[in-house]
Design an enzyme around this catalytic site. Structure first.
Site, short mmCIF file in Angstrom:
data_model
loop_
_atom_site.label_atom_id
_atom_site.label_comp_id
_atom_site.label_asym_id
_atom_site.label_seq_id
_atom_site.Cartn_x
_atom_site.Cartn_y
_atom_site.Cartn_z
N HIS A 39 5.96 2.34 4.35
CA HIS A 39 7.27 2.34 5.06
C HIS A 39 7.13 1.60 6.32
CE1 HIS A 39 7.59 6.97 3.36
NE2 HIS A 39 7.30 5.92 2.30
N GLU B 286 13.93 2.33 8.83
CA GLU B 286 12.56 2.25 7.89
C GLU B 286 12.90 2.24 6.74
OE1 GLU B 286 11.44 6.64 7.78
OE2 GLU B 286 10.05 6.12 6.67
N GLU C 9 3.66 2.39 7.95
CA GLU C 9 2.81 3.55 7.63
C GLU C 9 2.11 3.25 6.27
OE1 GLU C 9 5.49 6.95 7.23
OE2 GLU C 9 6.76 6.52 8.90
N GLU D 217 -2.33 13.02 3.33
CA GLU D 217 -1.14 12.60 2.93
C GLU D 217 -0.76 13.71 1.95
OE1 GLU D 217 1.97 11.74 2.29
OE2 GLU D 217 2.35 10.68 4.01
N ARG E 166 11.70 2.22 3.02
CA ARG E 166 10.63 2.85 2.40
C ARG E 166 10.10 2.34 1.14
NH1 ARG E 166 10.37 8.14 4.30
NH2 ARG E 166 10.15 9.06 2.28
N ARG F 260 14.80 11.69 2.47
CA ARG F 260 13.68 11.11 2.10
C ARG F 260 13.67 10.53 0.71
NH1 ARG F 260 9.76 11.63 6.26
NH2 ARG F 260 10.66 13.13 7.89
N GLU G 240 -3.17 8.66 5.68
CA GLU G 240 -2.37 7.71 6.30
C GLU G 240 -2.71 7.66 7.81
OE1 GLU G 240 1.76 8.26 5.63
OE2 GLU G 240 2.24 7.92 7.82
N ASP H 266 -11.86 -26.28 1.23
CA ASP H 266 -10.92 -26.37 -0.07
C ASP H 266 -9.72 -25.34 -0.25
OD1 ASP H 266 -9.81 -26.63 -2.51
OD2 ASP H 266 -11.41 -25.64 -3.40
N GLU I 158 -0.33 3.86 3.56
CA GLU I 158 -1.21 5.09 2.88
C GLU I 158 -2.29 4.51 1.93
OE1 GLU I 158 2.68 8.16 2.81
OE2 GLU I 158 2.24 6.73 1.04
N1 GLU Z 1 3.92 8.53 -0.64
C1 GLU Z 1 5.26 8.49 -0.37
C2 GLU Z 1 5.42 7.09 -0.95
O1 GLU Z 1 5.01 6.70 -1.78
C3 GLU Z 1 5.67 8.70 1.08
C4 GLU Z 1 5.32 10.05 1.33
C5 GLU Z 1 5.48 10.38 2.93
O2 GLU Z 1 5.24 9.55 3.63
O3 GLU Z 1 5.59 11.64 3.44
O4 GLU Z 1 6.22 6.41 -0.36
MG MG Z 2 3.52 8.90 4.58
#
Ligand code: GLU
Ligand code: MG
Length: 440
Positions: free
Chosen positions: A238, A329, A129, A182, A331, A309, A189, A52, A131
């Site tokens: 990321h 990357e 990546e 992390e 994010r 960042r 992570e 289904d 987390e």
């Molecule tokens: N936790 C962070 C985020 O919300 C990223 C931090 C890291 O990867 O250093 O994207």
């Molecule tokens: Mg991270």
């Protein structure tokens, strides 16, 4: 080497596997599926299995619809043993009973987008990546440790769980690059080694399954909820991405700015231009938007940079001779996204940038969290949508996302998200009780 039908049947026989799970993802990216006894597998591999198909439509389920699940032998992997028996999983292509691809199958959607890239000679690679937090249980965000970024402990339970998960992933052929504690307490992570996007979408789904399963087996609870605790970092995904032509990285140009080729610059410009429209796909829960706020290393502002960042897209610095590693990357995605759909829309945005030869704005290397509104306006830096509703409205008006997801998934996805938003906006939260009840 990926297995074919014969190879799968041989493995199942030789390794004494008694249960084979046929997996697919629903529109929201939850793994759905059913289990077969090994005896039934040959038939399923040959003709597919009926089921289904309404289970695929998330909250917007309307009626039962007959679908066929066709297991893809190349996706065969043995699951960590448990319960005293061996089991394996296969991802499936979903088809209608008359053998046509089902337009609501997220795997099919990604395949189609990858074909569009392949028509231009590109293979799309992803390195995520993802987390997550480990808690005592699922009823409260009760932490297990007070660790921080890259804290190295050996015996702490989060570290032990992380190591067990890592071994379980490796045993399934999912290569891990590295893993660490992390920034937030109880947050971890594990980074997967990059690979082709369809394969990676399924590695991401499996990763979520394994992390949760390992924690559960040990009596704990792992969650990918983007922002489980107010006031500390949330969990992101990321997403490192590149396009290759054969074994050459089409993003690499030794003399380009940041070693980026023209193709990479156009792709980057496409991501920046279309990110607001695709945000509801990359950040699909009400809770996702509690992560996308200033001050917690999650992006808010639509710009790019190398060291930055706080930027939405980062160009990681790589050694001059590492052509393969040149990448972008993004994010903003979080780990509860449906990876098939997320990779589809990011790729579509990047390809659009290439098609239209878009140029990105100049990079921003300052901490954007600290810029005033007028400084940001001067630099023409826009922001991501601030809640799910705003994001869904952007998506609703997006031709790019409509094309990337196809009419069926596009409409179902939006229906799902509007149901979710409506449910949320009627809630009376703890915050309101605490803030208003004592004084009003
Ligand atoms: N936790 C962070 C985020 O919300 C990223 C931090 C890291 O990867 O250093 O994207
Ligand atoms: Mg991270």
């Amino acid at each position: 080497m990926p297995l074919d039908q014969e190879g799968v049947l041989r493995e199942v026989h030789d390794r004494g596997i008694s249960i084979v799970r046929l997996w697919f993802a629903d529109i929201l990216g939850h793994i759905k599926g059913f289990a077969l006894t090994a005896r039934e597998l040959e038939d399923a591999l040959g003709q597919g299995m009926g089921f289904d198909g309404s289970s695929i439509e998330g909250f917007a389920r309307i009626q039962e619809s007959d679908l066929m699940a066709h297991p893809d032998p190349a996706s065969f992997a043995i699951l960590p043993s448990g319960g005293g028996y061996q089991s394996a999983r296969l991802f499936c292509d979903l088809k209608t009973p008359d053998g046509k691809p089902f337009a609501g199958d997220p795997r099919y959607i990604l395949r189609q987008n990858l074909e569009r890239a392949a028509d231009r000679g590109f293979t799309y690679y992803i390195g995520p990546e993802m987390e997550y937090f480990c808690f005592k249980g699922s009823d409260a965000a009760e932490i297990l440790d007070h660790g921080g970024y890259f804290d190295a402990s050996i015996n702490e339970i989060g570290t032990v769980l992380r190591k067990k998960s890592l071994f379980a992933l490796e045993a399934m052929g999912i290569q891990v690059e590295y893993s660490h504690h992390e920034v937030a307490p109880s947050q971890h992570e594990i980074d997967l080694r990059y690979c082709e996007a369809l394969e990676m979408a399924e590695r991401c789904l499996t990763y979520r399954f394994i992390i949760k399963e390992v924690a559960r087996q040990e009596g704990y609870y792992a969650t990918f909820m983007p922002k489980p605790i107010y006031g500390v970092n949330g969990s992101g995904m990321h997403t490192h991405q590149s396009l290759f032509k054969g074994d050459r990285n089409a993003f690499f140009e030794p003399d380009g700015p940041y070693q980026l080729s023209e193709t990479a610059r156009h792709f980057l410009a496409g991501l920046l231009k279309h990110v607001r429209e695709m945000t509801s796909v990359l950040n699909q829960t009400v809770n996702s938007y509690k992560r996308l706020v200033a001050g917690y290393e999650a992006p808010v502002y639509i710009c790019w940079g190398q060291m930055n960042r706080s930027a939405l897209v980062r160009v990681p610095r790589v050694r001059a001779d590492r052509e393969q590693s040149t990448r972008l990357e993004l994010r903003s995605p979080d780990p509860v996204t449906n990876p098939y759909l997320a990779f589809s829309v990011m790729l579509a945005a990047g390809l659009k940038g290439i098609e239209e030869k878009l140029e990105p704005p100049p990079p921003v290397e300052r901490d954007i969290y600290r810029l005033s509104e007028s400084e940001r306006a001067e630099l023409n830096i826009q922001t991501l949508p601030s809640n799910l509703y705003e994001a869904v409205l952007e998506t609703k008006g997006s031709e790019l996302v409509r094309q990337a997801l196809g009419e069926h998934v596009f409409n179902k996805f939006i229906d799902n998200k509007l149901i979710e938003w409506d449910e949320w906006r009627m809630q009376v939260t703890d915050y309101e009780i605490k803030t208003y009840l004592p004084i009003l």
